[in-house]
Design a protein around this motif. Sequence first.
Motif, short mmCIF file in Angstrom:
data_model
loop_
_atom_site.label_atom_id
_atom_site.label_comp_id
_atom_site.label_asym_id
_atom_site.label_seq_id
_atom_site.Cartn_x
_atom_site.Cartn_y
_atom_site.Cartn_z
N LEU A 1 0.84 -1.21 0.00
CA LEU A 1 0.00 0.00 0.00
C LEU A 1 0.87 1.25 0.00
O LEU A 1 1.96 1.26 0.58
CB LEU A 1 -0.88 0.01 1.25
N ASP A 2 0.37 2.32 -0.66
CA ASP A 2 1.02 3.62 -0.51
C ASP A 2 0.21 4.44 0.50
O ASP A 2 -0.80 3.98 1.02
CB ASP A 2 1.18 4.34 -1.85
N LYS A 3 0.66 5.67 0.75
CA LYS A 3 0.03 6.49 1.80
C LYS A 3 -1.42 6.77 1.49
O LYS A 3 -2.28 6.76 2.37
CB LYS A 3 0.80 7.80 1.94
N ARG A 4 -1.72 7.01 0.19
CA ARG A 4 -3.09 7.33 -0.18
C ARG A 4 -4.01 6.13 0.08
O ARG A 4 -5.12 6.26 0.58
CB ARG A 4 -3.14 7.73 -1.66
N ALA A 5 -3.49 4.95 -0.21
CA ALA A 5 -4.28 3.73 0.01
C ALA A 5 -4.56 3.53 1.50
O ALA A 5 -5.64 3.06 1.89
CB ALA A 5 -3.56 2.52 -0.57
N LEU A 6 -3.59 3.90 2.35
CA LEU A 6 -3.82 3.79 3.80
C LEU A 6 -5.02 4.64 4.22
O LEU A 6 -5.86 4.21 5.01
CB LEU A 6 -2.60 4.29 4.59
N ALA A 7 -5.08 5.87 3.66
CA ALA A 7 -6.19 6.77 3.99
C ALA A 7 -7.51 6.21 3.47
O ALA A 7 -8.53 6.22 4.17
CB ALA A 7 -5.92 8.15 3.40
N GLU A 8 -7.48 5.66 2.27
CA GLU A 8 -8.71 5.11 1.69
C GLU A 8 -9.22 3.93 2.51
O GLU A 8 -10.43 3.73 2.66
CB GLU A 8 -8.46 4.66 0.24
#
Length: 314
Positions: free
Chosen positions: A66-73
């Motif tokens: 996961l990247d950071k954006r995926a963590l938020a999603e």
Amino acid sequence: MNAEAGWSRIMSQRFYFDKNVINRSTLLRQDNHIGRQLKNMGQKFIFVCDGKNLFYVGDKPKPVFLDKRALAELKIENYERIFLGVADNTAFYAIVTPVNISIGDTILPSNHYFEDLRTVATNIEPLEASYLAYAKALVFWNEKSRFCGICGSPTTSQKNGHERICSSDVCRQVHFPRTDPAVIMLVTHPTAKKCLLGRNRRFKGMRFSTLAGFVEPGETLEQAVIREVFEETGVLVSKATYRGSQPWPFPASIMLGFRAEADSEEIKCDDDELIEARWFTKEETLALSKLEDGLPPSNFSISRWLIDVWLNES
Ligand SMILES: [Zn+2]
């Protein structure tokens, strides 16, 4: 080529989970504000839940980094993180799922699923399998170390997930990640013409494999080999030689591979673990390898590697 790279090249690709190309950055991980030091790097996060890793659905399982954006999603950006190290100018982290959340509570995109690494490892890249194994092992240790083994108070993570410290002011015990050593051994017959393989109760079908067992407190690795072989099969062994090791995070072991020479032949299986044990000639072992479930899969485990090395000896 430096010594470490040379060693890594010689030792890698024998079996899964043994690739070691991540820089564990032991000094860097002492820093409580590690993010500032790594701000110019990419970031990848390995999500572990209930001991399982995250994969994309597909013909072949593919690990999800996961990247950071995926963590938020996924709404997991506030979960505890463990810094794993740096590779290819990317910082790798493992995500620890809070204690009250299990797989059933996670909301994933429809093309993601959690799976046991052991069941899919041979279908994924060995390097990726090693990252997942490392993440899974450290997450497991953090999860089971939430309370101090000395006084029972809650612990908190420090050194970016590589230590936990007791929250009690009078205790303050620091706990370190642990790995449980297990010996695994290919035992050769007194004539050296056969090897001793056992069929474990937990194996499917007719799978035979090398003998193995945990090292007990107060014994050497060689003593553990001799004791385990005798307990499981009644065969006497006097000589054991170390051959190699494999991380085995199921859940927290390292397998220490040995070659052992038997002094006796008679097999007596009254151990709870083995249904049976037998002496196999090289021809019989090769025949076993042709059965679908006859031996552990090739290039997967140190068990198969120990068997294959013996088969290839003249
Ligand atoms: Zn304590």
